[in-house]
Motif scaffolding. Sequence first.
Motif, PDB file in Angstrom:
ATOM      1  N   GLY A  39       0.882  -1.275  -0.014  1.00  0.00           N
ATOM      2  CA  GLY A  39       0.062  -0.070  -0.029  1.00  0.00           C
ATOM      3  C   GLY A  39       0.798   1.174  -0.035  1.00  0.00           C
ATOM      4  N   ALA A  40       1.900   1.283   0.585  1.00  0.00           N
ATOM      5  CA  ALA A  40       2.797   2.327   0.843  1.00  0.00           C
ATOM      6  C   ALA A  40       3.500   2.457  -0.545  1.00  0.00           C
ATOM      7  CB  ALA A  40       3.968   2.480   2.024  1.00  0.00           C
ATOM      8  N   HIS A  41       4.027   1.532  -1.068  1.00  0.00           N
ATOM      9  CA  HIS A  41       4.361   1.725  -2.609  1.00  0.00           C
ATOM     10  C   HIS A  41       3.656   2.140  -3.442  1.00  0.00           C
ATOM     11  CE1 HIS A  41       5.505  -0.159  -6.598  1.00  0.00           C
ATOM     12  NE2 HIS A  41       6.804   0.307  -6.021  1.00  0.00           N
ATOM     13  N   ARG A  42       2.276   1.747  -3.421  1.00  0.00           N
ATOM     14  CA  ARG A  42       1.093   2.232  -4.475  1.00  0.00           C
ATOM     15  C   ARG A  42       0.934   3.937  -4.180  1.00  0.00           C
ATOM     16  NH1 ARG A  42      -1.630  -2.447  -3.129  1.00  0.00           N
ATOM     17  NH2 ARG A  42      -2.656  -1.572  -1.825  1.00  0.00           N
ATOM     18  N   ALA A  43       1.190   4.171  -2.840  1.00  0.00           N
ATOM     19  CA  ALA A  43       0.860   5.726  -2.632  1.00  0.00           C
ATOM     20  C   ALA A  43       2.271   6.648  -2.990  1.00  0.00           C
ATOM     21  CB  ALA A  43       0.643   5.836  -1.130  1.00  0.00           C
ATOM     22  N   GLY A  44       3.244   5.940  -3.437  1.00  0.00           N
ATOM     23  CA  GLY A  44       4.362   6.665  -3.660  1.00  0.00           C
ATOM     24  C   GLY A  44       5.405   6.934  -2.710  1.00  0.00           C
ATOM     25  N   ILE A  45       5.364   6.257  -1.714  1.00  0.00           N
ATOM     26  CA  ILE A  45       6.289   6.306  -0.288  1.00  0.00           C
ATOM     27  C   ILE A  45       7.784   5.773  -0.746  1.00  0.00           C
ATOM     28  CG2 ILE A  45       6.849   5.502   1.913  1.00  0.00           C
ATOM     29  CD1 ILE A  45       4.719   7.672   1.894  1.00  0.00           C
ATOM     30  N   LYS A  46       8.815   6.299  -0.511  1.00  0.00           N
ATOM     31  CA  LYS A  46      10.084   5.843  -1.001  1.00  0.00           C
ATOM     32  C   LYS A  46      10.711   5.197   0.322  1.00  0.00           C
ATOM     33  CE  LYS A  46       9.755   7.751  -4.683  1.00  0.00           C
ATOM     34  NZ  LYS A  46       9.558   6.674  -5.945  1.00  0.00           N
ATOM     35  N   GLU A  47      10.632   5.505   1.629  1.00  0.00           N
ATOM     36  CA  GLU A  47      11.159   4.887   2.697  1.00  0.00           C
ATOM     37  C   GLU A  47      10.072   4.341   3.699  1.00  0.00           C
ATOM     38  OE1 GLU A  47      14.499   7.141   4.465  1.00  0.00           O
ATOM     39  OE2 GLU A  47      15.112   8.121   2.172  1.00  0.00           O
ATOM     40  N   VAL A  48      10.317   3.187   4.346  1.00  0.00           N
ATOM     41  CA  VAL A  48       9.432   2.789   5.171  1.00  0.00           C
ATOM     42  C   VAL A  48      10.177   2.223   6.613  1.00  0.00           C
ATOM     43  CG1 VAL A  48       7.807   0.551   5.578  1.00  0.00           C
ATOM     44  CG2 VAL A  48       7.869   1.761   3.334  1.00  0.00           C
ATOM     45  N   ILE A  49       9.457   2.742   7.622  1.00  0.00           N
ATOM     46  CA  ILE A  49      10.194   2.266   8.930  1.00  0.00           C
ATOM     47  C   ILE A  49       9.412   1.360   9.329  1.00  0.00           C
ATOM     48  CG2 ILE A  49      10.364   3.111  11.118  1.00  0.00           C
ATOM     49  CD1 ILE A  49      10.881   6.187  10.145  1.00  0.00           C
ATOM     50  N   ILE A  50      10.007   0.079   9.796  1.00  0.00           N
ATOM     51  CA  ILE A  50       9.366  -0.854  10.590  1.00  0.00           C
ATOM     52  C   ILE A  50       9.887  -1.517  11.810  1.00  0.00           C
ATOM     53  CG2 ILE A  50       8.345  -1.710   8.247  1.00  0.00           C
ATOM     54  CD1 ILE A  50      10.529  -4.071   8.381  1.00  0.00           C
ATOM     55  N   PRO A  51       9.209  -2.267  12.416  1.00  0.00           N
ATOM     56  CA  PRO A  51       9.769  -2.480  13.837  1.00  0.00           C
ATOM     57  C   PRO A  51      11.151  -3.816  13.537  1.00  0.00           C
ATOM     58  CG  PRO A  51       7.643  -2.912  14.255  1.00  0.00           C
ATOM     59  CD  PRO A  51       7.754  -2.451  12.694  1.00  0.00           C
ATOM     60  N   LYS A  52      12.236  -3.697  14.123  1.00  0.00           N
ATOM     61  CA  LYS A  52      13.510  -4.639  14.015  1.00  0.00           C
ATOM     62  C   LYS A  52      12.814  -6.149  13.948  1.00  0.00           C
ATOM     63  CE  LYS A  52      17.686  -5.215  13.711  1.00  0.00           C
ATOM     64  NZ  LYS A  52      18.653  -4.794  12.737  1.00  0.00           N
ATOM     65  N   ALA A  53      11.793  -6.479  14.693  1.00  0.00           N
ATOM     66  CA  ALA A  53      11.426  -7.767  14.837  1.00  0.00           C
ATOM     67  C   ALA A  53      10.628  -8.090  13.699  1.00  0.00           C
ATOM     68  CB  ALA A  53      10.519  -7.909  15.959  1.00  0.00           C
ATOM     69  N   ASN A  54      10.073  -7.119  12.759  1.00  0.00           N
ATOM     70  CA  ASN A  54       9.477  -7.682  11.513  1.00  0.00           C
ATOM     71  C   ASN A  54      10.536  -7.782  10.346  1.00  0.00           C
ATOM     72  OD1 ASN A  54       6.887  -5.677  13.124  1.00  0.00           O
ATOM     73  ND2 ASN A  54       6.517  -7.962  12.325  1.00  0.00           N
ATOM     74  N   GLU A  55      11.658  -7.641  10.446  1.00  0.00           N
ATOM     75  CA  GLU A  55      12.679  -7.409   9.392  1.00  0.00           C
ATOM     76  C   GLU A  55      12.417  -8.766   8.477  1.00  0.00           C
ATOM     77  OE1 GLU A  55      17.347  -6.109   8.493  1.00  0.00           O
ATOM     78  OE2 GLU A  55      16.617  -6.543  10.405  1.00  0.00           O
ATOM     79  N   ALA A  56      12.371  -9.997   9.244  1.00  0.00           N
ATOM     80  CA  ALA A  56      12.088 -11.047   8.318  1.00  0.00           C
ATOM     81  C   ALA A  56      10.972 -11.300   7.501  1.00  0.00           C
ATOM     82  CB  ALA A  56      12.183 -12.319   9.364  1.00  0.00           C
ATOM     83  N   ASP A  57       9.725 -10.391   8.015  1.00  0.00           N
ATOM     84  CA  ASP A  57       8.858 -10.523   7.095  1.00  0.00           C
ATOM     85  C   ASP A  57       8.958  -9.694   5.836  1.00  0.00           C
ATOM     86  OD1 ASP A  57       7.301 -11.466   9.124  1.00  0.00           O
ATOM     87  OD2 ASP A  57       6.800  -9.658   9.928  1.00  0.00           O
ATOM     88  N   LEU A  58       9.931  -9.136   5.288  1.00  0.00           N
ATOM     89  CA  LEU A  58      10.194  -8.378   4.247  1.00  0.00           C
ATOM     90  C   LEU A  58      10.547  -9.345   2.907  1.00  0.00           C
ATOM     91  CD1 LEU A  58      12.287  -5.355   5.524  1.00  0.00           C
ATOM     92  CD2 LEU A  58      10.058  -5.208   4.783  1.00  0.00           C
TER      93      LEU A  58
END
Length: 847
Positions: free
Chosen positions: A788-807
């Motif tokens: 959804g952020a990509h569709r909206a034109g966002i360039k950088e995303v902040i996520i919790p460190k614990a969710n890094e594997a979900d990428l």
Amino acid sequence: MGQRQTLPVLPLRGTVMFPGITAPIAAGRPGTLRAIETALKGDRLVFAVAQRDNTEEPAPDILFTTGVIARIGQVQRGLGGVQLLLQGEQRATALHYSEVEGHLTAVIVPAEEMMPLDLKDPAFEALHKEARERAAELGEKRGLPEEVVHQVLDSVEDAGRFADLVAGYIELTVPEKQGLLETLSVEERLRRVLVHVQRQIGLLEAQEDIKSQVQEELGERQREMFLREQLKAIQKELGDDDSSKEIIELREKLSKLELPKEARAEVERELGRLERAGRESMEAQVIRTYLEWIAELPWNERSDDHLELARSGEILDEDHYGLKEVKDRILEFLAVRQLRAQQVAAEVATTGEFPVSKLKGDTSDANPALSTTANEDRQITDTREAKSRAMARGPILLFNGPPGVGKTSIAKSIARSLGREYVRVALGGARDEADIRGHRRTYVGAMPGRIIQGMKQAGSRNPVFLLDEVDKLGQSYQGDPSSALLEVLDPAQNDSFTDHYLGVPFDLSEVLFIATSNFIQNIPGPLLDRMEVVDFSGYTEREKKEIALSYLIPRQLEESGLAGRGLSFTDDAVMKVISEYTRESGVRQLERQLGAVARKVARRVAMGDSGTIDDKVISADEVRELLGRPKVHPERANEHDEVGISTGMYYTPMGGDIMFVEASIRRGITRSSDEEEPTRVGPIALILTGQLGDVMKESARAALTYATNNADLLGIPRERMQSASEAHIHVPAGAIPKDGPSAGIAIATALVSELSNRKVRRDVSMTGEITLRGRVLPIGGVKEKVLGAHRAGIKEVIIPKANEADLEDVPDEVRAQLTFHPVETLSEVLAIALVEAPAPAEELVGV
């Protein structure tokens, strides 16, 4: 002798008229009608006399000479003649008959009765009394009410009139009645009437005795057999002898089934009841329906499995684009089944023993008494059963994901790749346990549950059985259907699943059950524990475009009658439909919109504009012309960096998107009395708007507490903190309820931005839960939020460190275009999101 008179003659057939009796008479012969008309023109009197025989044309020689002078009462005319009430008045004797104007007339003289010399004679009084008592007894034996009998008999006191009254109503032949009419002696007539009455009483008593003796001699079973033989004879005469043929055919059909022991005993018992029950009885219909269900279930039929992983992979790729992880899990599932089938085949080939007994527990070895061919056939059947059972002992899959992503259709593809029958049962809205287990046969309109109905529909005991929308099962006072599914989906129990309607176990162990759901949290824990979850996530826009070009557009062109005309869509046209006319994780709404475009083009063709349609390429501008204004307005990234506005991310079953969190600080303003009382946190009051849920409100309170307790370290000027009286947090789209902890860092960032007067970067979005000590905790739905952020034109995303594997779940082309910042604390978030860096990181103060 009385005075002579001439009266029209009314010939009576089959009856005799008595004085004092009023009786209805039907007249239709021409001569009789003329006689009636003559009487009606005069004093309405006729001479009613009985015929000696029942001839159509009466003549003087067939008429008796003694009759009754009768008066015509009410007359009702009809098409076939007249109906009249005739009242007998006096006996009379015909001296001469003659024919006048087409009807008979008679010269008659009244006949005088001979009364007893002494009416007080004890013998006569005893005769009169006895006649009355016996007449009353006869009336009661014939079923007349006692009050009515006595009322009629007591209305006549004269002995002669009483004798005539009884003679008119008892069952006698015409000669006997005529003899009573010709008896002028009252005493003699009374005596003769008494004899006839006594004889009829004796006849009725004899009939009752015979009836009771017969009922005693015939037992209930003999009586039933007698009546059944009569019924068969009647049915044979009517040509309705199909009942026994149906039972014979049903018995033959059931005898060919290899039923379990319990089922065979129940079938034989019900067949016996059906043969004893009447064809048209309700019980027979219920039993016949039950036996037909038993006969139509696939007790022995099964499909041969085609386990070729390469072919299965091709079928899955043909039917579905993308879903790589799902396809991999399904192929792993099929690979395990293939290896188990090979193990069974190898054991049979090396040992010659069939592992059916190990799997089923009640199958004996081949019968030596059977022929070699029969034993070979049984060995083949047992081997197939063993393979099927071995493959069936695997996990039950649960396809969980948003609507329209292909959960149901991929189950159909699995059935096609296995070569099995496919059955789909929609469980959405089912609230009654009987929907799964069926109704007991004692209920009117009872029927099996959806599981047994599905097995009948499949016609095979090893189909692919899709339980659609298991998360939509409801509960009511009629039971919990999800609890009934526990036995169905438990491999240790479903080999003896008992439907309430059938009442006998049915083996479901060879069925491949697949369930689907949208919200896994709505599935009860014990039911979820029996299934292995396969997650279906939403499609990216690129995947939707490929699905539309490869599957949806050709299908919609075919349904709209445009196939073969060379009509096509540009990539930009498809992307415009995806981004501006649909908002979903799946492709269901996308197909509807593409279908709308195809229908509008088809309308032009039907109106004669086909010349401009052939080989036409539909562009993005033509999509706007055909579909009208855009239906969806997704959020887009801000054009400028702003103070107090941060960009968060959210996820729904329809997909992910961004949302803006706005923060505003009031300074030194006195609140009016009609405003909502804010929530006060320390010296600063907190106002929350935008339909926020409880969890989101708690995140906002935690963010404000953290900001106020760490103002100095966050670079918030002291004078701004001291002048702040209220903090207002607002999330736009106020008509939509919002909840969840993942907006915590977005709220905190907006608050710190507003308090410190630092701008938030417009190209950065964030998600994560915040604690009072500034820690960032993990959240869910990372893939959908990033898309959804990509569709909206966002360039950088902040996520919790614990969710890094979900990428790893994020498509490669999306990851290549975005920069990700895994963080553990809010200070790291602020360092990335705020244009001016916050104060140097130090030990922050908690609460």
